[in-house]
Write a protein that holds these residues in place. Structure first.
Motif, PDB file in Angstrom:
ATOM      1  N   SER A 168       0.859  -1.192   0.000  1.00  0.00           N
ATOM      2  CA  SER A 168       0.000   0.000   0.000  1.00  0.00           C
ATOM      3  C   SER A 168       0.888   1.233   0.000  1.00  0.00           C
ATOM      4  O   SER A 168       1.831   1.327   0.812  1.00  0.00           O
ATOM      5  CB  SER A 168      -0.919   0.013   1.224  1.00  0.00           C
ATOM      6  OG  SER A 168      -1.787  -1.096   1.222  1.00  0.00           O
ATOM      7  N   ASN A 170       0.229   4.395   0.767  1.00  0.00           N
ATOM      8  CA  ASN A 170       0.063   5.331   1.881  1.00  0.00           C
ATOM      9  C   ASN A 170       0.652   4.704   3.140  1.00  0.00           C
ATOM     10  O   ASN A 170       0.038   3.854   3.774  1.00  0.00           O
ATOM     11  CB  ASN A 170      -1.419   5.653   2.079  1.00  0.00           C
ATOM     12  CG  ASN A 170      -1.624   6.819   3.035  1.00  0.00           C
ATOM     13  OD1 ASN A 170      -0.693   7.296   3.682  1.00  0.00           O
ATOM     14  ND2 ASN A 170      -2.857   7.286   3.120  1.00  0.00           N
ATOM     15  N   TYR A 201       1.057   6.735   8.089  1.00  0.00           N
ATOM     16  CA  TYR A 201       0.235   7.076   6.929  1.00  0.00           C
ATOM     17  C   TYR A 201      -0.137   8.558   6.938  1.00  0.00           C
ATOM     18  O   TYR A 201       0.042   9.266   7.948  1.00  0.00           O
ATOM     19  CB  TYR A 201      -1.010   6.194   6.870  1.00  0.00           C
ATOM     20  CG  TYR A 201      -1.989   6.333   8.020  1.00  0.00           C
ATOM     21  CD1 TYR A 201      -2.816   7.454   8.145  1.00  0.00           C
ATOM     22  CD2 TYR A 201      -2.124   5.318   8.967  1.00  0.00           C
ATOM     23  CE1 TYR A 201      -3.737   7.568   9.177  1.00  0.00           C
ATOM     24  CE2 TYR A 201      -3.036   5.420  10.004  1.00  0.00           C
ATOM     25  CZ  TYR A 201      -3.839   6.553  10.111  1.00  0.00           C
ATOM     26  OH  TYR A 201      -4.743   6.667  11.135  1.00  0.00           O
ATOM     27  N   THR A 635      -5.451   5.619  -0.600  1.00  0.00           N
ATOM     28  CA  THR A 635      -4.462   4.551  -0.475  1.00  0.00           C
ATOM     29  C   THR A 635      -4.603   3.588  -1.647  1.00  0.00           C
ATOM     30  O   THR A 635      -5.665   2.997  -1.844  1.00  0.00           O
ATOM     31  CB  THR A 635      -4.653   3.781   0.847  1.00  0.00           C
ATOM     32  OG1 THR A 635      -4.581   4.685   1.953  1.00  0.00           O
ATOM     33  CG2 THR A 635      -3.590   2.707   0.999  1.00  0.00           C
ATOM     34  N   SER A 637      -3.515   0.113  -3.212  1.00  0.00           N
ATOM     35  CA  SER A 637      -2.970  -1.163  -2.730  1.00  0.00           C
ATOM     36  C   SER A 637      -2.972  -2.188  -3.855  1.00  0.00           C
ATOM     37  O   SER A 637      -3.925  -2.266  -4.638  1.00  0.00           O
ATOM     38  CB  SER A 637      -3.797  -1.701  -1.557  1.00  0.00           C
ATOM     39  OG  SER A 637      -3.830  -0.773  -0.488  1.00  0.00           O
TER      40      SER A 637
END
Length: 644
Positions: A168, A170, A201, A635, A637
């Motif tokens: 991910s 973030n 994050y 985010t 991913s």
């Protein structure tokens, strides 16, 4: 790597000493089951293999994202906390493979850290739960069931495995998980290991949320053996998180108070041992279960030039439980009858403001129960009775003994093949529960400190209607939960939650969509309240909406998403801020190439529009001097999994 080695060692040591709960007989569930009976009669939520596979590398918040009646607060795993119809899960009977969980530790952390990658199924019974759900089911029950080798092995297969990796952007969070499983003769075994690591994050405003980086190790061992008509299982799960976190882990800080970070260490284990006879239709189908669960949350202040001997706090909440029950059928009605025993302990030891202290509370509960479930003509029904003897010992040695009965009843009338009406009610004895370990203090050791505590009792009611035709379900229900004499420190309060849910779902060839809406009001002692006064009891959900849709674009590609919307809510009582509404959109695409049946790829964008918000189930959003913990912003991913 050192943490992963400790986790593996812990799992192997635990396997050598199987003090554990009974693992339930495997039952495969398919996605969120939305039968009219379950949704209207009890408001039940069941989450199965399909949904859990989608969120295997995610968090507990992802597990319940489609169901607004179940809220999960906290921006990091350490602080995730589950609420059902606005009630804290500490007021529910919570189990992992039948092992009762003791959730009373610290109101600035979560109650149970759950790794979705471990799970086979999740079941929530809001409000009304069966007598066989165990003691303390004041506001319902929440049951997690983990995977075993026989769930994953294909016909004729004796060994297999799965490797999952994800990233991910973030927080630059990397996730890796390995599952190995096999069967030789009557014996089967499963090993699962997972590691998450990353940096802090950023929230939706682009601000870095300090001390939120992932640092989680999770693992499970499960062994099974078929012994003629009997099946024995042993399972152990272990989760560790050890990192610098905000001083109060679930918020960024409080104006004018100490907000320096400190080290948090979480160690959570659940062990299960079970022996169950296959149901052959006869009168004797017993099941025996032994379990131990333990949650540790330890905090360590950092040394400074002015403090060479910093404060530290060690908190432990544990439960040892045993269950013996029998299932038999008479005239088409299934009866589950048995006895259960639970010993719960809360222990605090540490140095706070330079003063060393140690405190402990204990609770022993013995219960007998019977639960009936069946159908006659157009009626489905259930009724149960249990009686509990509760023995509480306070930090000052004070004894409080109490006993009481609990009853439940539910009925669904299928007025037509499509239309059904449902109702359910329960009155539940709660005894005197142990408090949160981090709130034990010298006041608890004074003579008569617990004089104001009274045995708790809850009343729950649900009324619902549902219409189901083909792939369409439309319905709603009214719900109410009243907690009388709910423990709050060294006193008691009365808490109430009531509201309604509406739901519509549609399935079609290759796709589905659903809309769920809930409106919930929560009160303490007859008045509106705040997140501060609701600690350990609940949260303020207000009005929540969830929209879910997914579609197979081709046989190899599926796309979909979830929209969660929280409406603005006015602050109540001494709140100095209103609860702000927000809209969060998550989307995904999954690709499973036909030429490689064992490989799949998944891409997700969480918080697509970079909403800056504090989750409605998180603490402190209704106080202007509390800096709430913002959720992650946008985010992206990517994950891939390979089975072999």
């Amino acid at each position: 790597m050192a943490a992963s080695r400790r986790l593996a060692a812990g799992l192997l040591c635990g396997a050598c000493f199987p003090l554990t709960v009974l693992a339930q007989e495997p039952v495969m569930l398919e996605g969120i089951v939305l039968t009219a009976e379950e949704q209207a009669a009890l408001g039940r939520v069941e989450i199965g293999a399909e949904r859990l596979e989608d969120v295997a590398t995610g968090s507990l918040d992802d597990v319940f994202a489609e169901e607004p009646a179940v809220s999960v607060g906290g921006g990091i795993a350490l602080t995730e906390q589950v609420f059902v119809n606005g009630i804290d899960q500490q007021q529910l009977a919570v189990t992992v493979d039948g092992a009762s969980q003791n959730n009373s530790l610290f109101h600035h952390t979560g109650t149970n850290v759950i790794d979705p990658g471990l799970l086979k199924a999740v079941r929530v019974d809001p409000g009304v739960a069966g007598a066989d759900a165990g003691p303390y089911a004041l506001a319902g029950s929440l049951a997690y069931t983990t995977k075993s080798a026989i769930d994953l092995l294909e016909p004729g297969q004796t060994f297999g495995g799965k490797v999952t990796t994800g990233y991910s952007d973030n927080g630059n969070t990397a996730t890796g998980a390995l599952t190995l499983y096999g069967k030789q003769g009557p014996v089967d075994a499963l090993l699962y290991l997972r590691r998450d690591s990353g940096d802090d994050y950023e929230d939706g405003a682009g601000n870095e949320v300090a001390n939120t980086g992932a640092d989680l190790d999770s693992g499970m061992i499960k062994l099974g053996a078929d012994l003629g008509d009997w099946r024995a299982e042993f399972g152990m799960t272990r989760i560790e998180d050890d990192a610098l976190r905000p001083y109060r882990a679930n918020i960024d800080g409080i104006l004018g108070r100490t907000n320096d970070p400190r080290r948090y260490e979480l160690i959570q284990t659940s062990r299960t041992l079970s022996l169950k006879k296959a149901d052959d239709g006869g009168p004797w189908n017993p099941e025996f279960r032994l379990s131990k669960s333990e949650n540790e949350v330890n905090t360590f202040d950092l040394a400074t030039d002015d403090t060479s001997d910093p404060d530290f706090n060690l908190g432990t909440a544990s439960t040892v439980s045993a269950v013996a029950q029998n299932v038999n059928e008479w005239n088409g009605i299934e009866f589950t009858t048995g006895v259960d025993i639970q010993n719960r302990t809360g222990h605090y030891e540490g140095q706070f403001r330079g003063e060393m202290n140690s405190f402990r509370e204990d609770n022993r509960n013995t219960g007998v129960f019977t639960q009936a479930r069946g159908s006659i003509d157009r009626f489905d029904f259930g009724a149960g009775l249990r009686y509990d003897w509760n023995e509480f010992t306070g930090a000052n040695g004070q004894q409080i003994d109490s006993d009481g009965a609990s009853v439940n009843a539910s009925v669904t009338w299928h007025a037509t093949d499509a239309l059904s009406f449902s109702g359910a009610y329960s009155s539940v004895f709660g005894g005197t529960q142990i408090g949160s370990a981090y709130e034990y203090w010298t006041d608890n050791t004074a003579a008569g400190a617990y004089d104001d505590l009274e045995p708790g009792r809850a009343q729950n009611a649900v009324l619902g209607v549902a219409w189901e035709q083909g792939g369409t379900i439309v319905g709603g229900d009214l719900f109410s939960t009243k907690l009388n004499n709910a423990r709050k420190g060294l006193g008691v309060v009365d808490a109430k939650t009531e509201g309604y849910r509406l739901f519509v779902s549609q399935e079609w060839q290759g796709g589905s969509a659903s809309i769920r809406y809930t409106d919930t009001e929560v009160e303490i002692d007859g008045s509106g309240t705040t997140t501060y006064y609701l600690r350990d009891l609940g949260m303020i959900p207000g009005r929540m909406l969830a929209l879910q849709v997914k579609q197979d674009v081709t046989p190899e590609i599926q796309v979909g998403g979830i929209v969660e919307h929280a409406f603005d809510e006015d602050g109540a009582f001494d709140a100095t801020s209103d609860l702000e509404g927000y809209t969060v959109v998550d989307v995904f695409a999954e690709y499973a190439p036909a030429q490689y049946e064992n490989v799949s790829f998944r891409a997700e964008i969480g918080n697509l529009f970079d909403q800056d918000y504090i989750d409605r189930a998180s603490y402190g959003g209704d106080y202007s001097d509390v800096f709430g913990q913002s959720e992650p912003g946008r985010t992206i991913s990517l994950s891939a999994s390979v089975k072999f």
